[in-house]
Design a protein around this motif. Structure first.
Motif, PDB file in Angstrom:
ATOM      1  N   ARG A 195       0.833  -1.203   0.000  1.00  0.00           N
ATOM      2  CA  ARG A 195       0.000   0.000   0.000  1.00  0.00           C
ATOM      3  C   ARG A 195       0.867   1.252   0.000  1.00  0.00           C
ATOM      4  N   GLU A 196       1.922   1.217   0.801  1.00  0.00           N
ATOM      5  CA  GLU A 196       2.856   2.343   0.860  1.00  0.00           C
ATOM      6  C   GLU A 196       3.444   2.624  -0.517  1.00  0.00           C
ATOM      7  N   ALA A 197       3.904   1.573  -1.180  1.00  0.00           N
ATOM      8  CA  ALA A 197       4.507   1.737  -2.501  1.00  0.00           C
ATOM      9  C   ALA A 197       3.482   2.202  -3.533  1.00  0.00           C
ATOM     10  N   MET A 198       2.290   1.618  -3.516  1.00  0.00           N
ATOM     11  CA  MET A 198       1.277   1.943  -4.518  1.00  0.00           C
ATOM     12  C   MET A 198       0.804   3.389  -4.417  1.00  0.00           C
ATOM     13  N   THR A 199       0.754   3.926  -3.199  1.00  0.00           N
ATOM     14  CA  THR A 199       0.210   5.268  -3.015  1.00  0.00           C
ATOM     15  C   THR A 199       1.267   6.360  -3.078  1.00  0.00           C
ATOM     16  N   MET A 200       2.551   6.005  -2.982  1.00  0.00           N
ATOM     17  CA  MET A 200       3.588   7.035  -2.922  1.00  0.00           C
ATOM     18  C   MET A 200       4.433   7.148  -4.186  1.00  0.00           C
ATOM     19  N   ALA A 201       4.671   6.042  -4.873  1.00  0.00           N
ATOM     20  CA  ALA A 201       5.720   6.002  -5.893  1.00  0.00           C
ATOM     21  C   ALA A 201       5.270   6.461  -7.274  1.00  0.00           C
ATOM     22  N   ASP A 202       6.215   7.053  -7.992  1.00  0.00           N
ATOM     23  CA  ASP A 202       6.067   7.239  -9.444  1.00  0.00           C
ATOM     24  C   ASP A 202       6.370   5.915 -10.137  1.00  0.00           C
ATOM     25  N   THR A 203       7.379   5.227  -9.605  1.00  0.00           N
ATOM     26  CA  THR A 203       7.815   3.943 -10.155  1.00  0.00           C
ATOM     27  C   THR A 203       8.005   2.949  -9.023  1.00  0.00           C
ATOM     28  N   ILE A 204       7.461   1.747  -9.206  1.00  0.00           N
ATOM     29  CA  ILE A 204       7.701   0.654  -8.264  1.00  0.00           C
ATOM     30  C   ILE A 204       8.681  -0.323  -8.891  1.00  0.00           C
ATOM     31  N   VAL A 205       9.675  -0.719  -8.109  1.00  0.00           N
ATOM     32  CA  VAL A 205      10.632  -1.748  -8.528  1.00  0.00           C
ATOM     33  C   VAL A 205      10.387  -2.969  -7.657  1.00  0.00           C
ATOM     34  N   VAL A 206       9.815  -4.012  -8.234  1.00  0.00           N
ATOM     35  CA  VAL A 206       9.527  -5.240  -7.479  1.00  0.00           C
ATOM     36  C   VAL A 206      10.749  -6.146  -7.549  1.00  0.00           C
ATOM     37  N   MET A 207      11.266  -6.497  -6.374  1.00  0.00           N
ATOM     38  CA  MET A 207      12.449  -7.353  -6.327  1.00  0.00           C
ATOM     39  C   MET A 207      12.115  -8.715  -5.731  1.00  0.00           C
ATOM     40  N   GLY A 208      12.782  -9.723  -6.238  1.00  0.00           N
ATOM     41  CA  GLY A 208      12.649 -11.078  -5.730  1.00  0.00           C
ATOM     42  C   GLY A 208      13.901 -11.860  -6.059  1.00  0.00           C
ATOM     43  N   GLU A 209      14.438 -12.566  -5.078  1.00  0.00           N
ATOM     44  CA  GLU A 209      15.628 -13.394  -5.260  1.00  0.00           C
ATOM     45  C   GLU A 209      16.798 -12.589  -5.818  1.00  0.00           C
ATOM     46  N   GLY A 210      16.937 -11.356  -5.323  1.00  0.00           N
ATOM     47  CA  GLY A 210      18.077 -10.530  -5.697  1.00  0.00           C
ATOM     48  C   GLY A 210      17.981  -9.856  -7.049  1.00  0.00           C
ATOM     49  N   GLN A 211      16.866 -10.043  -7.750  1.00  0.00           N
ATOM     50  CA  GLN A 211      16.726  -9.482  -9.092  1.00  0.00           C
ATOM     51  C   GLN A 211      15.488  -8.601  -9.184  1.00  0.00           C
TER      52      GLN A 211
END
Length: 349
Positions: A195-211
């Protein structure tokens, strides 16, 4: 030219890759959120950007100039961490002016800057207050003011609101976003709070397993996830095992479903993702495409919405409905759901 660039940034601890060839270009003045579960590498990337960790390989550029080997103090990035790390023996004003004093700024200029920043973070007149006399939200504002004191080119925040209660957290999120837009400062926030990311960011970078699994505007991340990991991590998704029949059709159990575009050759196993709010529930069959019958196994009235689960083909499918649209069904009743073609996404992997 992009303000901050990460090129194949990698950090290894022995045989363990904490960050694996992370590449990203961040424009001047953008608000970027690194989002992902614990251990995904997001904090490691932030610490490399800050100069607190040395990359195993790769490079970091600011305004086209490489800063990979530059020490943290030379980068002059503003940083706020979960612990805040305010000095308890210093007053509010002394905390904010700390970096300016180290740089040898004139005392009069330091006082002016402290006054400006306290006005900016809505804490005027608290220069002499002890840190122990502040509330959690006030301490947060002081930490932000201290980070902004030296007018940093990049502002870095690592889970800064996680210790706050829900109401105060939301207030601080709104204040930080408003402040960032006003100052037009490049800001990177690390969080596990969707929720924090969705409401604040211009761009979201989703990370998983170091990538980096996916990056883009919040609505794209939510509506067009590129893989099962993103669809499963961001919000609630129904992830249905299907078989690809052709470019626009998959099979769920024995039922053919139309989709906007299938992924993979005919006969390939795939995953169909659909958000709960996109599902249409009715008591009777409508005779249209993409209808599945099932038995309602759960109903929860959450006030603002009704959440339900329906057992279809041996799998529980989650749906939500507004109170106005709720059909009033009970657990154990047979009902029908329709999966709109445009909302059915077949994931690539």
């Amino acid at each position: 030219m992009f303000g901050l660039e990460l090129r194949d940034l990698t950090k290894a601890y022995g045989d363990q890759l904490a960050a694996d060839q992370v590449s990203l270009s961040i424009p001047h003045g953008a608000f970027v959120c690194f989002l992902g579960p614990s251990g995904c590498g997001k904090t490691t990337v932030l610490r490399m950007i800050a100069g607190l960790e040395t990359p195993t390989s790769g490079s970091i550029l600011l305004n086209g100039k490489e800063i990979t080997d530059q020490p943290a103090n030379a980068r002059r990035f503003g940083m706020v961490f979960q612990s805040l790390a305010l000095f308890p023996h210093l007053s509010v004003g002394e905390n904010i002016a700390f970096a300016l004093r180290l740089r040898g700024e004139d005392p009069r200029r330091r006082k002016e800057r402290v006054d400006e920043l306290l006005e900016l973070v809505r804490l005027p007149g608290l220069q002499s207050r002890a840190i122990s006399q502040l509330s959690g939200g006030q301490r947060q504002r002081v930490a932000i003011a201290r980070a902004l004191a030296q007018e940093p080119p990049v502002f870095l925040l690592d889970e800064p609101f996680s210790a706050l209660d829900a109401k105060l957290r939301e207030e601080m999120q709104n204040e930080l976003r408003t402040l960032q837009q006003r100052l037009k400062i490049t800001t990177i926030l690390v969080t596990h709070d969707q929720r924090e990311a969705m409401t604040m960011a211009d761009t979201i970078v989703v990370m998983g397993e170091g990538q980096i699994q996916q990056h883009g505007p919040p609505v794209d991340i939510y509506r067009r996830p590129v893989n099962r990991f993103v669809a499963d991590f961001i919000g609630a998704s129904n992830l249905l095992a299907v078989e690809v029949l052709d470019g626009h059709t998959v099979r769920y159990g024995a039922i053919p479903l139309r989709v906007a575009a299938a992924c993979g050759p005919g006969g390939a196993a795939a995953t169909l993702a659909i958000r709960p709010e996109d599902i249409i529930l009715s008591r009777t069959a409508g005779g249209g495409a993409n209808e599945v019958a099932g038995v309602i196994s759960l109903v929860r009235d959450m006030g603002a919405y009704v959440e339900y689960r329906i057992d279809c083909q041996g799998q529980d499918i989650l749906g939500v409905s507004t109170p106005r649209d709720w059909i009033g069904a009970a657990v154990g009743e047979i009902a029908h759901i329709r999966l709109p073609v445009e909302s059915c996404q077949v994931l690539g992997r």
